[in-house]
Design an enzyme around this catalytic site. Structure first.
Site, PDB file in Angstrom:
ATOM      1  NE  ARG A 181      -3.539  -2.467   0.380  1.00 44.08           N
ATOM      2  CZ  ARG A 181      -3.758  -3.013  -0.351  1.00 44.08           C
ATOM      3  NH1 ARG A 181      -2.451  -3.089  -2.007  1.00 44.08           N
ATOM      4  NH2 ARG A 181      -4.197  -3.741  -0.947  1.00 44.08           N
ATOM      5  CB  SER A 230      -8.165  -0.850   4.571  1.00 43.41           C
ATOM      6  OG  SER A 230      -9.063  -2.172   4.110  1.00 43.41           O
ATOM      7  CD  GLU A 300      -4.851   0.646   2.675  1.00 40.25           C
ATOM      8  OE1 GLU A 300      -4.784  -0.690   3.424  1.00 40.25           O
ATOM      9  OE2 GLU A 300      -5.590   0.501   1.900  1.00 40.25           O
TER      10      GLU A 300
HETATM   11  C1  LIG Z   1     -15.596   0.973  -0.189  1.00 41.27           C
HETATM   12  C2  LIG Z   1     -13.890   0.790  -1.032  1.00 41.27           C
HETATM   13  C3  LIG Z   1     -13.095   0.331  -0.661  1.00 41.27           C
HETATM   14  C4  LIG Z   1     -11.771   0.473  -1.113  1.00 41.27           C
HETATM   15  N1  LIG Z   1     -11.425  -0.971  -1.012  1.00 41.27           N
HETATM   16  C5  LIG Z   1     -10.090  -0.927  -1.614  1.00 41.27           C
HETATM   17  C6  LIG Z   1      -9.220  -2.259  -2.069  1.00 41.27           C
HETATM   18  O1  LIG Z   1      -9.849  -3.348  -2.087  1.00 41.27           O
HETATM   19  N2  LIG Z   1      -8.251  -1.326  -2.218  1.00 41.27           N
HETATM   20  C7  LIG Z   1      -7.161  -0.826  -1.888  1.00 41.27           C
HETATM   21  O2  LIG Z   1      -6.068  -1.062  -2.182  1.00 41.27           O
HETATM   22  N3  LIG Z   1      -7.739   0.391  -1.492  1.00 41.27           N
HETATM   23  C8  LIG Z   1      -9.241   0.260  -1.438  1.00 41.27           C
HETATM   24  N4  LIG Z   1      -9.755   1.111  -1.031  1.00 41.27           N
HETATM   25  C9  LIG Z   1      -8.993   3.071  -1.009  1.00 41.27           C
HETATM   26  C10 LIG Z   1      -8.888   3.741  -2.446  1.00 41.27           C
HETATM   27  O3  LIG Z   1     -10.329   3.302  -3.002  1.00 41.27           O
HETATM   28  C11 LIG Z   1      -7.000   3.510  -2.517  1.00 41.27           C
HETATM   29  O4  LIG Z   1      -6.579   3.531  -1.919  1.00 41.27           O
HETATM   30  C12 LIG Z   1      -7.785   4.183  -4.055  1.00 41.27           C
HETATM   31  O5  LIG Z   1      -6.597   3.351  -4.761  1.00 41.27           O
HETATM   32  C13 LIG Z   1      -7.331   5.456  -4.141  1.00 41.27           C
HETATM   33  O6  LIG Z   1      -7.637   6.458  -5.139  1.00 41.27           O
HETATM   34  P1  LIG Z   1      -8.642   7.692  -5.735  1.00 41.27           P
HETATM   35  O7  LIG Z   1      -8.711   8.287  -6.770  1.00 41.27           O
HETATM   36  O8  LIG Z   1      -9.205   7.883  -3.951  1.00 41.27           O
HETATM   37  O9  LIG Z   1      -7.326   8.478  -4.316  1.00 41.27           O
HETATM   38  P2  LIG Z   1      -7.050   9.529  -3.368  1.00 41.27           P
HETATM   39  O10 LIG Z   1      -7.886   9.129  -1.888  1.00 41.27           O
HETATM   40  O11 LIG Z   1      -7.974  11.104  -3.636  1.00 41.27           O
HETATM   41  O12 LIG Z   1      -5.379   9.837  -2.607  1.00 41.27           O
HETATM   42  C14 LIG Z   1      -4.867   8.819  -2.625  1.00 41.27           C
HETATM   43  C15 LIG Z   1      -3.581   8.871  -2.284  1.00 41.27           C
HETATM   44  O13 LIG Z   1      -3.412   9.582  -3.779  1.00 41.27           O
HETATM   45  C16 LIG Z   1      -2.335  10.594  -3.659  1.00 41.27           C
HETATM   46  N5  LIG Z   1      -3.099  10.825  -5.576  1.00 41.27           N
HETATM   47  C17 LIG Z   1      -3.999  10.117  -6.173  1.00 41.27           C
HETATM   48  N6  LIG Z   1      -3.795  10.929  -7.396  1.00 41.27           N
HETATM   49  C18 LIG Z   1      -2.195  10.800  -7.419  1.00 41.27           C
HETATM   50  C19 LIG Z   1      -2.249  11.438  -8.561  1.00 41.27           C
HETATM   51  N7  LIG Z   1      -2.620  11.147  -9.467  1.00 41.27           N
HETATM   52  N8  LIG Z   1      -0.212  11.374  -8.968  1.00 41.27           N
HETATM   53  C20 LIG Z   1       0.361  11.159  -7.557  1.00 41.27           C
HETATM   54  N9  LIG Z   1      -0.707  10.949  -6.060  1.00 41.27           N
HETATM   55  C21 LIG Z   1      -2.303  10.615  -5.793  1.00 41.27           C
HETATM   56  C22 LIG Z   1      -2.914  11.080  -3.195  1.00 41.27           C
HETATM   57  O14 LIG Z   1      -2.251  11.933  -2.422  1.00 41.27           O
HETATM   58  C23 LIG Z   1      -3.300  10.491  -1.439  1.00 41.27           C
HETATM   59  O15 LIG Z   1      -1.836  10.342  -1.126  1.00 41.27           O
HETATM   60  C24 LIG Z   1     -11.356   1.745  -0.497  1.00 41.27           C
HETATM   61  C25 LIG Z   1     -11.684   2.752  -0.477  1.00 41.27           C
HETATM   62  C26 LIG Z   1     -13.418   2.272  -0.349  1.00 41.27           C
HETATM   63  C27 LIG Z   1     -14.074   3.814   0.107  1.00 41.27           C
END
Ligand SMILES: Cc1cc2nc3c(=O)[nH]c(=O)nc-3n(C[C@H](O)[C@H](O)[C@H](O)COP(=O)(O)OP(=O)(O)OC[C@H]3O[C@@H](n4cnc5c(N)ncnc54)[C@H](O)[C@@H]3O)c2cc1C
Length: 321
Positions: A181, A230, A300
């Site tokens: 992660r 998570s 996380e």
């Molecule tokens: C219901 C639910 C279920 C989930 N299940 C999982 C799962 O099974 N597995 C899992 O790994 N995660 C899971 N997640 C967490 C989340 O969806 C992941 O971590 C996802 O990859 C985050 O993407 P995001 O676009 O929402 O990023 P954000 O939440 O907006 O950002 C997360 C991080 O990524 C960075 N970031 C975002 N975009 C960029 C970019 N373009 N360049 C550089 N850095 C960037 C941000 O600065 C921040 O540090 C879940 C979340 C929810 C709400």
């Protein structure tokens, strides 16, 4: 902290010519899954990669710039985020295509689910896990998002990124420095797109795997709630949810924030939780788990911004061990 209008005015002519959208004092609660948190001093949604590079070159380095994706892994504190928050637009960064029999290219604003669907349509295996992750590709690249025994790092070939100065970098899989992660790639990098490699697989088998992912989630996760997924990483040799359960924190509630009774490593905003409620609940859980099993849970979820004065939350609630 000066207001967003004043910040933009201070930069004056430096920002003229940008094609993206600038929003002063942007409400982060509108773009995070938790639907909670303070203001970003200013939000910039670049039109495309060139526009983002121009923005990064124009904004003096002492002004903080951070990127967010779809906000599915973010907890924004009530005191807000100083400087600029960058959010990549679907129009400029949301293109995805198959580039070979087993290769995919996707912009950083492409939803993970869209990549899973594209892979299915082209008979490319190894992307079904994205069907259940609600974020976009930029967040997946930064978080090494994974599920169902697969992680982003297993698929990444090359990542395009801009640094704080607006200079372009091409990162190999090794350059991304992946572990559970997280990526060790420089924190200032904004990923704009990436190429991925899967393998040939029968479309029906891919569809079945995607359906299984969805079914599993609907059964064991509160996916229709305001949540950040998570809350804590799984510690070595155990699961975060087991430790939280053993510490008696399933269903624990502080203000409007609750550890989900369905999946107790998911924190939920039951209605009007503040960033403070959510973080205070998280630290309460960490302190109880520490007391119960000696395990120091690691967040996380990414916590961003400043505390509101009087609403500071200490790590482990200041518990010393
Ligand atoms: C219901 C639910 C279920 C989930 N299940 C999982 C799962 O099974 N597995 C899992 O790994 N995660 C899971 N997640 C967490 C989340 O969806 C992941 O971590 C996802 O990859 C985050 O993407 P995001 O676009 O929402 O990023 P954000 O939440 O907006 O950002 C997360 C991080 O990524 C960075 N970031 C975002 N975009 C960029 C970019 N373009 N360049 C550089 N850095 C960037 C941000 O600065 C921040 O540090 C879940 C979340 C929810 C709400």
């Amino acid at each position: 902290m000066i207001g967003g209008e004043a910040l933009i005015a201070k930069l004056g002519d430096r920002l003229t010519g940008l094609r993206g959208r600038l929003t002063p004092s942007a409400e982060m609660e509108k773009i995070t899954w938790f639907r909670a948190g303070g203001l970003a001093q200013a939000l910039f949604q670049p039109a495309d990669e060139e526009d983002l590079a121009a923005f990064l070159k124009a904004v003096p380095e002492e002004i903080p710039v951070m990127v967010v994706g779809i906000g599915s892994n973010l907890l924004v504190r009530e005191g807000g985020i100083p400087g600029f928050v960058v959010r990549l637009s679907a129009k400029g960064f949301g293109e995805a295509e198959a580039i070979s029999a087993t290769g995919i290219k996707a912009g950083a604003a492409t939803p993970d689910k869209r990549v899973a669907a594209l892979a299915h349509d082209n008979g490319i295996g190894g992307f079904h896990f994205y069907h259940g992750i609600p974020g976009a590709i930029g967040g997946a690249l930064r978080m090494n998002a994974g599920a169902n025994g697969v992680e982003t790092r297993e698929r990444v070939v090359e990542v395009r990124a801009l640094d704080r100065k607006g200079d372009l970098h091409l990162l190999s899989n090794a350059d991304m420095g992946y572990s559970y992660r997280q990526s060790a790639a420089a924190a200032d990098l904004i990923f704009t797109s990436a190429t991925f490699e899967g393998y040939t697989e029968d479309k029906d088998a891919i569809k079945a795997a995607m359906d299984a992912v969805q079914h599993h989630r609907e059964t064991v996760q509160p996916i229709r709630e305001k949540t950040g997924g998570s809350t804590f990483k799984n510690p070595e040799g155990t699961s975060a949810w087991k430790e939280i359960d053993n510490a008696g924190c399933r269903g624990l509630m502080i203000g409007g924030a609750q550890m989900s009774p369905l999946h107790c490593n998911f924190m939920i905003n039951t209605g009007n939780a503040s960033g403070y409620d959510l973080e205070y609940l998280g630290e309460t859980v960490r302190s109880r788990v520490l007391e119960n099993s000696g395990i120091r849970l690691q967040w996380e979820i990414k916590r961003l911004g400043n505390f509101k004065p009087g609403h500071e939350v200490q790590e482990f609630l200041g518990q010393l061990l």
